[in-house]
Design an enzyme around this catalytic site. Sequence first.
Site, PDB file in Angstrom:
ATOM      1  N   HIS A  47      14.694 -62.867 -18.562  1.00 35.56           N
ATOM      2  CA  HIS A  47      13.419 -62.597 -17.920  1.00 35.56           C
ATOM      3  C   HIS A  47      13.693 -61.764 -16.670  1.00 35.56           C
ATOM      4  O   HIS A  47      14.706 -61.966 -16.011  1.00 35.56           O
ATOM      5  CB  HIS A  47      12.803 -63.937 -17.549  1.00 35.56           C
ATOM      6  CG  HIS A  47      11.471 -63.845 -16.933  1.00 35.56           C
ATOM      7  ND1 HIS A  47      11.253 -64.033 -15.587  1.00 35.56           N
ATOM      8  CD2 HIS A  47      10.278 -63.564 -17.466  1.00 35.56           C
ATOM      9  CE1 HIS A  47       9.966 -63.879 -15.334  1.00 35.56           C
ATOM     10  NE2 HIS A  47       9.353 -63.597 -16.458  1.00 35.56           N
ATOM     11  N   SER A  93       5.240 -64.585 -16.765  1.00 32.51           N
ATOM     12  CA  SER A  93       5.901 -65.720 -17.397  1.00 32.51           C
ATOM     13  C   SER A  93       6.735 -65.287 -18.581  1.00 32.51           C
ATOM     14  O   SER A  93       6.570 -64.186 -19.107  1.00 32.51           O
ATOM     15  CB  SER A  93       4.856 -66.731 -17.855  1.00 32.51           C
ATOM     16  OG  SER A  93       4.249 -66.242 -19.026  1.00 32.51           O
ATOM     17  N   LYS A  94       7.625 -66.181 -18.980  1.00 31.74           N
ATOM     18  CA  LYS A  94       8.468 -65.882 -20.134  1.00 31.74           C
ATOM     19  C   LYS A  94       7.618 -65.703 -21.378  1.00 31.74           C
ATOM     20  O   LYS A  94       7.953 -64.948 -22.272  1.00 31.74           O
ATOM     21  CB  LYS A  94       9.471 -67.002 -20.353  1.00 31.74           C
ATOM     22  CG  LYS A  94      10.448 -67.063 -19.220  1.00 31.74           C
ATOM     23  CD  LYS A  94      11.574 -68.031 -19.433  1.00 31.74           C
ATOM     24  CE  LYS A  94      12.223 -68.190 -18.074  1.00 31.74           C
ATOM     25  NZ  LYS A  94      13.296 -69.029 -17.900  1.00 31.74           N
ATOM     26  N   ARG A  95       6.506 -66.418 -21.388  1.00 30.87           N
ATOM     27  CA  ARG A  95       5.640 -66.314 -22.558  1.00 30.87           C
ATOM     28  C   ARG A  95       4.904 -64.982 -22.594  1.00 30.87           C
ATOM     29  O   ARG A  95       4.488 -64.526 -23.622  1.00 30.87           O
ATOM     30  CB  ARG A  95       4.629 -67.469 -22.569  1.00 30.87           C
ATOM     31  CG  ARG A  95       5.252 -68.771 -23.005  1.00 30.87           C
ATOM     32  CD  ARG A  95       4.289 -69.920 -22.802  1.00 30.87           C
ATOM     33  NE  ARG A  95       3.996 -70.132 -21.397  1.00 30.87           N
ATOM     34  CZ  ARG A  95       4.795 -70.769 -20.561  1.00 30.87           C
ATOM     35  NH1 ARG A  95       5.934 -71.253 -20.989  1.00 30.87           N
ATOM     36  NH2 ARG A  95       4.476 -70.928 -19.289  1.00 30.87           N
ATOM     37  N   HIS A  96       4.760 -64.368 -21.434  1.00 30.69           N
ATOM     38  CA  HIS A  96       4.079 -63.079 -21.353  1.00 30.69           C
ATOM     39  C   HIS A  96       5.094 -62.024 -21.792  1.00 30.69           C
ATOM     40  O   HIS A  96       5.894 -61.531 -21.003  1.00 30.69           O
ATOM     41  CB  HIS A  96       3.610 -62.887 -19.906  1.00 30.69           C
ATOM     42  CG  HIS A  96       2.898 -61.605 -19.666  1.00 30.69           C
ATOM     43  ND1 HIS A  96       3.382 -60.644 -18.824  1.00 30.69           N
ATOM     44  CD2 HIS A  96       1.749 -61.121 -20.165  1.00 30.69           C
ATOM     45  CE1 HIS A  96       2.553 -59.614 -18.811  1.00 30.69           C
ATOM     46  NE2 HIS A  96       1.565 -59.889 -19.613  1.00 30.69           N
TER      47      HIS A  96
END
Length: 477
Positions: A15, A248-251
Amino acid sequence: MIRTRFAPSPTGFMHIGNLRTALYAYFYARKNGGKFVLRIEDTDRERFVEGAIEKIYRTLKTCGIEEDESPEKGGDYGSYIQSERKPLYLEYAKKLAERGGAYYCFCSKERLESLSDDNGNRKYDKHCLNLPKEEVEARLKANEPYVIRQNVPIKDGEVSYTDMVFGKISVPYEDIEDNILIKSDGMPTYNFANVIDDHLMNITTVIRGMEYLSSTPKYNLVYEGFGWEIPEYMHLPPIMRDAQHKLSKRHGDANFEDFTAKGYLPEAIVNYIALLGWAPGDDREKMTLDELIEAFSASGVSKSGSIFDEPKMRWLNAQYIKELPFEKFCELAKPYYEESVIKGKFDYDLFSRSLQPRIEIFSDIIEKVKFIDDFGAFAQEIYYNKKLKVEVEMVKPILEASIKALTVATDYTNEGLVNTLTGVAEALSLKKGQVMWTLRAAITSLPATPMGVTEAAEILGKTETLRRLNFSLNLLK
Ligand code: GLU
């Protein structure tokens, strides 16, 4: 000597927030003539992702970050992978228990769950702290499952420390829970392993994300429990997606390799993210790794989050792309031509000559070359140009004269074509720009293109250029 570390967990991605942490820890060590250590924190086996460690090595190398000690390079402090240091943590937890800073806990899941209040909040009640020593020993001998917990003193007041960025941070004793240091599988928690390793690896300066800012007093109690010196701390503000949300990591797009795949240069990414949350104190925006190291200091680190602005990073990347030696540009551009509609059709290097100053990231190539393939019937209005005073009525003589000149011309290089078409303009008593504009529309059939007619004609070659001009001539009413 200053020793900093980057301690990523191998959860799959690098990230860019993590990468920035690595950069600052690296800058700080280099700036102060110290050492930079890479340690892999893989004690949470559920989050472990195959190949993630290699990705970490690869990213650091690509970015020019050279660690002094790491699992790959080795060093004087044993293994630099936490799972390989497992026995050590248990040994230290037992020592801490002997010193009164920790204790064995045998509480069942059910008992722990019964401690939750109406809001689902739970604080461990130190139940096992008071077990008689003999009972603890007997239960350990009987192989009862246990964890080891930190023993936070029950007292009034606060635990404080001074962070290099955020200043004095205080947390009341009563808010600190007796966290688990060693889990029932014998693995340490982050809370414990990071303290043990930072101490044993002689880390002087802990640089990490500010999500650890308020749990640091709890870690400091572990240092105190052992009688160890507490390191200095530099916690870093988050990188934000917008005013409210952390990147975020999810983004998806927040991963280093997603950006390099899009055609960002690692130097540009490093430069851009180094300036997210830290400023050199002047208005420099384009800085090399050496310049960043030279300028880095804790006083330039900001307390508030910075918004990740991709257009800004694109702009910076374009500056780096413009400066690439032409051969290097061609080499890096090739995979993107191969992915585009012109794959295998034209001379990529001819495109590169026009595109190097005109793209921001390499994947822009895929869009920018499309125009050359899009040729077909078009509305005559595209010839009209108010500024250049081109009227649709002027088109026919320009096309006819140009076709004539280009049929006899042999020099189809950009320069040769400029000469030929300048001659056409003179013969028609028109401005060069008027002829160029008209022909550009005629050979591309588009109102706007990323390059001029001579560059496009050089790429298309004589046969195709003439075919297109004749086609456009026939379209004229
Ligand atoms: N393994 C932790 C993480 O990836 C490191 C935190 C630290 O630097 O102490 O968040």
